[in-house]
Design an enzyme around this catalytic site. Structure first.
Site, PDB file in Angstrom:
ATOM      1  N   ASP A   1       1.726  73.605  35.126  1.00  0.00           N
ATOM      2  CA  ASP A   1       2.881  74.404  35.529  1.00  0.00           C
ATOM      3  C   ASP A   1       3.732  73.525  36.444  1.00  0.00           C
ATOM      4  OD1 ASP A   1       4.443  76.825  36.262  1.00  0.00           O
ATOM      5  OD2 ASP A   1       3.424  76.573  38.183  1.00  0.00           O
TER       6      ASP A   1
ATOM      7  N   ASP B   1       6.713  74.792  39.084  1.00  0.00           N
ATOM      8  CA  ASP B   1       6.996  75.356  40.409  1.00  0.00           C
ATOM      9  C   ASP B   1       5.729  75.902  41.054  1.00  0.00           C
ATOM     10  OD1 ASP B   1       9.905  75.060  40.702  1.00  0.00           O
ATOM     11  OD2 ASP B   1      10.010  76.387  38.967  1.00  0.00           O
TER      12      ASP B   1
END
Length: 219
Positions: A12, A14
């Site tokens: 991922d 953020d």
């Protein structure tokens, strides 16, 4: 040298590689304030990080007139673009990714960001060359639908059973579960330790250094 468990490591963005959780929460709250809407609290705003922007606004503000969601997205982007230039990677990210790349792992990103937003972040952080493939929320189904991992493994010719998804939210761990991949949690992002542990991740790291060390020994 044969790798232990994984050939493809998917991150991922953020809250996992980039220290952006607080900025995203502030921008969601500022967008709601601009439009005179109820302002989501910190927990509600942070919970939607990782979803596509439209989905995020729908979950953060479930009881408003749907006509406001596109306007929330517009105002969020306005605020975020005024701040994202100051965002930085978590300590140790560059070193970890360089090391994993040199060991021959396939590296990828699966993110709720838009393609334009991710490309801007990759260029600014000088990470573009380290990733073999990336997938964004405006290109396919939003997390936790399994499409991102399905498309990445297909694009790179990899086996889902030798793929791991690493993220700071339950959306990331559910994406992994739905796709049949392994899931690793990081405890320094948007969702709480209790929320992440409820999904029984293969491992949970309290820092990038811990994550790097675990992958080096067990990956």
């Amino acid at each position: 040298m044969a790798r232990k468990q994984f050939d493809l490591i998917v991150f991922d963005w953020d809250g996992t590689l980039m220290d952006s959780t607080a900025v995203i929460v502030n921008c969601i709250q500022a967008a709601a304030k601009d439009l005179g809407l109820p302002i989501p609290d910190q927990k509600a705003a942070s919970h939607v990080i990782g979803l596509s922007l439209q989905n995020a606004m729908e979950v953060a503000l479930p009881d408003i007139d749907p006509k406001y969601y596109p306007r929330m997205v517009e105002r969020y982007r306005y605020h975020y673009l005024n701040q994202d230039g100051g965002l930085v990677l978590f300590d140790g990210v560059h070193e970890m990714l360089n090391d994993l790349s040199q060991q021959g792992y396939f590296l990828a990103v699966a993110t709720g960001k838009s393609r334009v937003g991710l490309n801007r972040a990759l260029n600014a952080s000088k990470l573009l060359s380290l990733f073999d493939a990336t997938r964004c929320a405006d290109e396919t189904f939003s997390k936790p639908h399994p499409a991102m991992l399905q498309e990445l493994t297909r694009e790179l010719g990899q086996d889902m059973k030798r793929t791991v998804m690493i993220g700071d939210t339950t959306h990331d761990l559910l994406l992994a579960q739905n796709a049949g991949a392994s899931g690793i949690a990081v405890h320094y992002g948007a969702h709480t330790v209790a929320e992440l542990q409820a999904l029984n991740p293969l491992y949970a790291a309290n820092s990038v250094a811990e994550l790097h060390a675990w992958l080096g020994t067990n990956g």
